[in-house]
Design a protein around this motif. Sequence first.
Motif, PDB file in Angstrom:
ATOM      1  N   TYR A  28      17.267  37.255  20.003  1.00 33.86           N
ATOM      2  CA  TYR A  28      17.212  38.619  19.471  1.00 33.86           C
ATOM      3  C   TYR A  28      16.555  38.656  18.093  1.00 33.86           C
ATOM      4  CZ  TYR A  28      19.926  40.415  23.347  1.00 33.86           C
ATOM      5  OH  TYR A  28      20.334  40.789  24.609  1.00 33.86           O
ATOM      6  N   GLU A  29      16.660  37.568  17.352  1.00 33.37           N
ATOM      7  CA  GLU A  29      15.974  37.496  16.057  1.00 33.37           C
ATOM      8  C   GLU A  29      14.476  37.273  16.247  1.00 33.37           C
ATOM      9  OE1 GLU A  29      16.919  37.857  12.796  1.00 33.37           O
ATOM     10  OE2 GLU A  29      18.712  38.723  13.710  1.00 33.37           O
ATOM     11  N   SER A  30      14.106  36.570  17.302  1.00 37.64           N
ATOM     12  CA  SER A  30      12.702  36.183  17.497  1.00 37.64           C
ATOM     13  C   SER A  30      11.844  37.316  18.037  1.00 37.64           C
ATOM     14  CB  SER A  30      12.617  34.996  18.455  1.00 37.64           C
ATOM     15  OG  SER A  30      12.966  35.381  19.780  1.00 37.64           O
ATOM     16  N   GLU A  31      12.451  38.194  18.827  1.00 37.25           N
ATOM     17  CA  GLU A  31      11.681  39.255  19.486  1.00 37.25           C
ATOM     18  C   GLU A  31      12.445  40.574  19.375  1.00 37.25           C
ATOM     19  OE1 GLU A  31       8.756  39.145  20.495  1.00 37.25           O
ATOM     20  OE2 GLU A  31       8.232  37.132  21.184  1.00 37.25           O
ATOM     21  N   TRP A  98       7.778  34.064  20.067  1.00 41.43           N
ATOM     22  CA  TRP A  98       7.513  33.034  21.084  1.00 41.43           C
ATOM     23  C   TRP A  98       7.098  33.668  22.416  1.00 41.43           C
ATOM     24  CZ3 TRP A  98       9.978  32.321  25.802  1.00 41.43           C
ATOM     25  CH2 TRP A  98      11.055  33.180  26.037  1.00 41.43           C
ATOM     26  N   PHE A  99       7.794  34.761  22.822  1.00 41.24           N
ATOM     27  CA  PHE A  99       7.439  35.391  24.096  1.00 41.24           C
ATOM     28  C   PHE A  99       6.214  36.284  23.952  1.00 41.24           C
ATOM     29  CE2 PHE A  99       7.782  39.017  27.061  1.00 41.24           C
ATOM     30  CZ  PHE A  99       7.528  38.327  28.237  1.00 41.24           C
ATOM     31  N   LYS A 181      -1.682  28.427  38.448  1.00 41.21           N
ATOM     32  CA  LYS A 181      -1.905  27.833  37.136  1.00 41.21           C
ATOM     33  C   LYS A 181      -0.663  27.908  36.255  1.00 41.21           C
ATOM     34  CE  LYS A 181      -6.905  28.669  36.849  1.00 41.21           C
ATOM     35  NZ  LYS A 181      -7.985  29.345  36.091  1.00 41.21           N
ATOM     36  N   HIS A 182      -0.394  26.792  35.544  1.00 38.81           N
ATOM     37  CA  HIS A 182       0.661  26.733  34.540  1.00 38.81           C
ATOM     38  C   HIS A 182       0.021  26.417  33.201  1.00 38.81           C
ATOM     39  CE1 HIS A 182       4.621  25.851  32.739  1.00 38.81           C
ATOM     40  NE2 HIS A 182       3.942  24.954  32.059  1.00 38.81           N
ATOM     41  N   ALA A 183       0.471  27.101  32.142  1.00 39.90           N
ATOM     42  CA  ALA A 183      -0.124  26.916  30.814  1.00 39.90           C
ATOM     43  C   ALA A 183       0.930  26.508  29.791  1.00 39.90           C
ATOM     44  CB  ALA A 183      -0.807  28.206  30.356  1.00 39.90           C
ATOM     45  N   LEU A 184       0.598  25.515  28.996  1.00 46.29           N
ATOM     46  CA  LEU A 184       1.348  25.211  27.782  1.00 46.29           C
ATOM     47  C   LEU A 184       0.751  26.077  26.683  1.00 46.29           C
ATOM     48  CD1 LEU A 184       3.419  23.335  26.293  1.00 46.29           C
ATOM     49  CD2 LEU A 184       1.452  21.881  25.743  1.00 46.29           C
ATOM     50  N   VAL A 185       1.589  26.907  26.055  1.00 46.29           N
ATOM     51  CA  VAL A 185       1.100  27.900  25.093  1.00 46.29           C
ATOM     52  C   VAL A 185       1.374  27.399  23.678  1.00 46.29           C
ATOM     53  CG1 VAL A 185       1.155  30.329  24.406  1.00 46.29           C
ATOM     54  CG2 VAL A 185       1.605  29.692  26.791  1.00 46.29           C
ATOM     55  N   TYR A 186       0.321  27.013  22.965  1.00 41.01           N
ATOM     56  CA  TYR A 186       0.467  26.355  21.667  1.00 41.01           C
ATOM     57  C   TYR A 186       1.133  27.232  20.617  1.00 41.01           C
ATOM     58  CZ  TYR A 186      -2.763  22.800  23.451  1.00 41.01           C
ATOM     59  OH  TYR A 186      -3.355  21.810  24.189  1.00 41.01           O
ATOM     60  N   ARG A 187       0.919  28.539  20.687  1.00 41.36           N
ATOM     61  CA  ARG A 187       1.447  29.427  19.647  1.00 41.36           C
ATOM     62  C   ARG A 187       2.869  29.910  19.948  1.00 41.36           C
ATOM     63  NH1 ARG A 187      -4.062  33.074  19.096  1.00 41.36           N
ATOM     64  NH2 ARG A 187      -5.348  31.473  18.059  1.00 41.36           N
ATOM     65  N   SER A 188       3.388  29.521  21.097  1.00 43.87           N
ATOM     66  CA  SER A 188       4.762  29.860  21.462  1.00 43.87           C
ATOM     67  C   SER A 188       5.653  28.666  21.136  1.00 43.87           C
ATOM     68  CB  SER A 188       4.844  30.186  22.964  1.00 43.87           C
ATOM     69  OG  SER A 188       6.180  30.401  23.357  1.00 43.87           O
ATOM     70  N   HIS A 189       6.644  28.877  20.271  1.00 45.94           N
ATOM     71  CA  HIS A 189       7.450  27.773  19.751  1.00 45.94           C
ATOM     72  C   HIS A 189       8.932  28.016  20.041  1.00 45.94           C
ATOM     73  CE1 HIS A 189       8.986  25.346  16.038  1.00 45.94           C
ATOM     74  NE2 HIS A 189       9.109  24.666  17.164  1.00 45.94           N
ATOM     75  N   VAL A 190       9.534  27.083  20.784  1.00 48.30           N
ATOM     76  CA  VAL A 190      10.973  27.111  21.074  1.00 48.30           C
ATOM     77  C   VAL A 190      11.517  25.714  20.813  1.00 48.30           C
ATOM     78  CG1 VAL A 190      12.755  27.446  22.838  1.00 48.30           C
ATOM     79  CG2 VAL A 190      10.732  28.937  22.809  1.00 48.30           C
TER      80      VAL A 190
END
Length: 279
Positions: A28-31, A98-99, A181-190
């Motif tokens: 809830y803090e992140s988004e 992140w999302f 396709k599956h993607a690793l998303v560099y700008r999404s951080h968890v």
Amino acid sequence: MKLSIIILAKTDTLSLFQMTLNCIDSFYESEKNIDAEIILIESNKDYEASGFKYPDVVKVIIPSEKFNFHKFLNIGIKAAKGDYIALCNNDLLFKEHWFSEILSLGEDQNDIMSFSPVGKPKINTSNSSFEIGYKVMTHIKGWCIVVKKEIFQKIGLLDETFDFYFADNDYAMTLKSKNIKHALVYRSHVVHLEKQSVDSEVKSKNIPKELLSKYKIPKYLNDNQYSWVFNNEKNLSGFLKFHNKWGSPKLLYRKNKLADILIKGKLGYFNRFFLRLKF
């Protein structure tokens, strides 16, 4: 655009309860501007009797069955109302936007249907903000996978044969076999707190010989390089399920090499037939 977050939890100690609360709070803090629902799949059927109570905004589902990783995720998937669904451990801390980063990529690249965040900030030497791939722990982070809901129309629900071990590997092979396709998303951080919620029973070593007799052990497992397979019975069981479905490591290596060539040549459609062969 609505997001459903499915979190698997076992609330039987104060520390685990606090960890799950921290996970929920960090989301809830992140988004702050995302329409979202949180669905908690709880393994401890008597958790409320111990005085634990999650916020009313969280939908808690307590399955009658014993824990099964894919089965419990499927229960959440069936209850989810979101356009995107996040399949999550409870030992996560979500970082800002992140999302939103995953959503931005998903809206821009319609053919990408599965995503994972990075666990730690990663130095990106390419010009791209993401990387397509199917390697478990590198591209596919089993502790946090985000998918477009329509993916389940293509792959069906998760294979409940895989109750814990090799569930991520089966998911990766399923995506590749369906040319998704599956993607690793560099700008999404968890942040993943590294298996703090895993039950201690999976850490046991040395399977008694009398238990081995109930399994059909492939001959190649007698090689010392596969001694890790016998670390505990659940690991062995998961390995054999994966072997029976997709093939031996040597066979899979050859099939994946050719599958990658087909994908690169935009012929990935044929992987749905080729990767399931047992030659």
